[in-house]
Design a protein around this motif. Structure first.
Motif, short mmCIF file in Angstrom:
data_model
loop_
_atom_site.label_atom_id
_atom_site.label_comp_id
_atom_site.label_asym_id
_atom_site.label_seq_id
_atom_site.Cartn_x
_atom_site.Cartn_y
_atom_site.Cartn_z
N ASP A 37 41.74 33.79 48.13
CA ASP A 37 41.12 32.47 48.26
C ASP A 37 39.60 32.51 48.15
O ASP A 37 38.95 31.48 48.35
N ALA A 38 39.04 33.66 47.85
CA ALA A 38 37.58 33.77 47.75
C ALA A 38 37.14 33.28 46.36
O ALA A 38 37.45 33.91 45.36
N PRO A 39 36.41 32.16 46.30
CA PRO A 39 36.01 31.63 44.99
C PRO A 39 34.96 32.52 44.33
O PRO A 39 34.08 33.09 45.00
N GLY A 40 35.07 32.67 43.01
CA GLY A 40 34.08 33.43 42.27
C GLY A 40 34.10 34.92 42.50
O GLY A 40 33.12 35.61 42.23
N LEU A 41 35.22 35.46 43.01
CA LEU A 41 35.33 36.89 43.25
C LEU A 41 36.39 37.47 42.34
O LEU A 41 37.51 36.97 42.26
N ARG A 42 36.02 38.53 41.65
CA ARG A 42 36.96 39.21 40.75
C ARG A 42 37.18 40.62 41.28
O ARG A 42 36.25 41.27 41.74
N ILE A 43 38.42 41.09 41.21
CA ILE A 43 38.74 42.43 41.71
C ILE A 43 39.39 43.23 40.57
O ILE A 43 40.26 42.72 39.86
N THR A 44 38.92 44.46 40.39
CA THR A 44 39.42 45.34 39.33
C THR A 44 39.97 46.61 39.97
O THR A 44 39.40 47.13 40.93
N TYR A 45 41.08 47.09 39.41
CA TYR A 45 41.70 48.32 39.90
C TYR A 45 41.90 49.27 38.72
O TYR A 45 42.39 48.86 37.66
N LEU A 46 41.52 50.53 38.92
CA LEU A 46 41.77 51.55 37.90
C LEU A 46 41.94 52.89 38.60
O LEU A 46 41.00 53.40 39.21
N ASP A 47 43.15 53.42 38.53
CA ASP A 47 43.45 54.75 39.06
C ASP A 47 42.95 54.98 40.48
O ASP A 47 42.33 56.01 40.78
N GLY A 48 43.19 54.02 41.35
CA GLY A 48 42.83 54.17 42.75
C GLY A 48 41.47 53.65 43.13
O GLY A 48 41.14 53.58 44.32
N CYS A 49 40.64 53.32 42.15
CA CYS A 49 39.31 52.76 42.42
C CYS A 49 39.39 51.24 42.41
O CYS A 49 40.03 50.65 41.54
N VAL A 50 38.71 50.62 43.38
CA VAL A 50 38.69 49.17 43.49
C VAL A 50 37.25 48.69 43.41
O VAL A 50 36.38 49.19 44.13
N GLU A 51 37.01 47.75 42.52
CA GLU A 51 35.68 47.17 42.37
C GLU A 51 35.75 45.67 42.55
O GLU A 51 36.62 45.01 41.99
N PHE A 52 34.81 45.14 43.33
CA PHE A 52 34.67 43.69 43.51
C PHE A 52 33.47 43.23 42.71
O PHE A 52 32.45 43.92 42.62
N MET A 53 33.57 42.03 42.14
CA MET A 53 32.45 41.47 41.40
C MET A 53 32.37 39.98 41.69
O MET A 53 33.39 39.29 41.66
N THR A 54 31.17 39.52 42.00
CA THR A 54 30.97 38.08 42.15
C THR A 54 30.50 37.53 40.81
O THR A 54 29.80 38.22 40.05
N LEU A 55 30.89 36.30 40.51
CA LEU A 55 30.54 35.68 39.25
C LEU A 55 29.46 34.64 39.47
O LEU A 55 29.71 33.58 40.03
N GLY A 56 28.25 34.97 39.03
CA GLY A 56 27.14 34.05 39.18
C GLY A 56 27.09 33.04 38.04
O GLY A 56 27.80 33.14 37.04
N GLU A 57 26.23 32.07 38.21
CA GLU A 57 26.09 31.00 37.21
C GLU A 57 25.65 31.55 35.86
O GLU A 57 26.14 31.12 34.81
N GLN A 58 24.75 32.51 35.86
CA GLN A 58 24.27 33.09 34.61
C GLN A 58 25.40 33.77 33.84
O GLN A 58 25.54 33.60 32.63
N HIS A 59 26.22 34.53 34.56
CA HIS A 59 27.37 35.19 33.96
C HIS A 59 28.29 34.16 33.31
O HIS A 59 28.70 34.30 32.16
N GLU A 60 28.61 33.12 34.05
CA GLU A 60 29.54 32.10 33.56
C GLU A 60 28.96 31.32 32.38
O GLU A 60 29.68 30.96 31.46
N ALA A 61 27.65 31.07 32.40
CA ALA A 61 27.02 30.35 31.30
C ALA A 61 27.10 31.16 30.00
O ALA A 61 27.48 30.64 28.95
N ILE A 62 26.76 32.45 30.09
CA ILE A 62 26.80 33.30 28.89
C ILE A 62 28.23 33.42 28.37
O ILE A 62 28.48 33.28 27.17
#
Length: 197
Positions: A37-62
């Protein structure tokens, strides 16, 4: 009137965080559920590694401008395409789960998209190409530092290429300059002029 380009991007709102430790697929799914339920949060998984990323306005505009201009190119060239945006690619057996910023089937729908685009305002920690290779995505474009880096999958390995092999007539330099223009209307005019030449 001569179109002007943006020299530098000034605000930085996207943030990335690599979670310390190693996580099983089941632990990753629990983390996903906790952050669902966290808005603007993306989570990536690869071979046991977990990365969180927030999506800012600049990212979304581009990301949005790139999508608009690619659609314009497809329409102008009469190329059939299926845009599937940031649809999640995930498979426990592949040890990966992620969302590209934009993705496309070119021609017809297949098992996986032909083209994926990822906008990186801040550098990532997880191997960016490995996750795409697991899903046999033919071409991956990374937008970083105001330009594209293009990669094509050949013999189960990505090779950096100067020009898209999927869209060989697309002038990547023109696309970049149009994405960086402050006026989307002027940028559209410039892109159409370039496509129609």
């Amino acid at each position: 009137m001569t179109p002007q380009t943006l020299d530098k991007i000034t605000s930085l709102q996207e943030q990335r965080f690599l979670l310390p430790g190693h996580y099983t697929w089941e632990e990753f799914e629990k983390l996903e559920a906790l952050t669902a339920d966290a808005p603007g949060l993306r989570i990536t998984y690869l071979d046991g590694c977990v990365e969180f990323m927030t999506l800012g306005e600049q990212h979304e505009a581009i990301k949005s401008v790139i999508a608009i201009f690619l659609a314009l190119y497809f329409f102008e060239k009469g190329i059939n395409f299926i845009p599937v945006g940031s649809a999640t690619r995930r498979a426990k057996e592949k040890g990966a789960s992620f969302e590209p910023d934009e993705s496309y089937y070119i021609g017809e729908k297949k098992e996986n998209p032909d083209l994926a685009i990822e906008v990186n305002i801040t550098s990532g920690s997880i191997d960016k190409l490995e996750k795409y290779k697991r899903f046999n995505i033919t071409e991956v474009w990374f937008w970083e530092n105001n330009h594209f880096s293009l990669y094509h999958l050949t013999n189960d390995k990505y090779e950096q290429i100067p020009q898209s092999q999927l869209l060989p007539e697309l002038d990547i330099n023109l696309l970049v300059s149009c994405v960086l223009m402050p006026s989307i209307i002027e940028a559209r005019t410039e892109l159409l002029k370039g496509i129609r030449q």
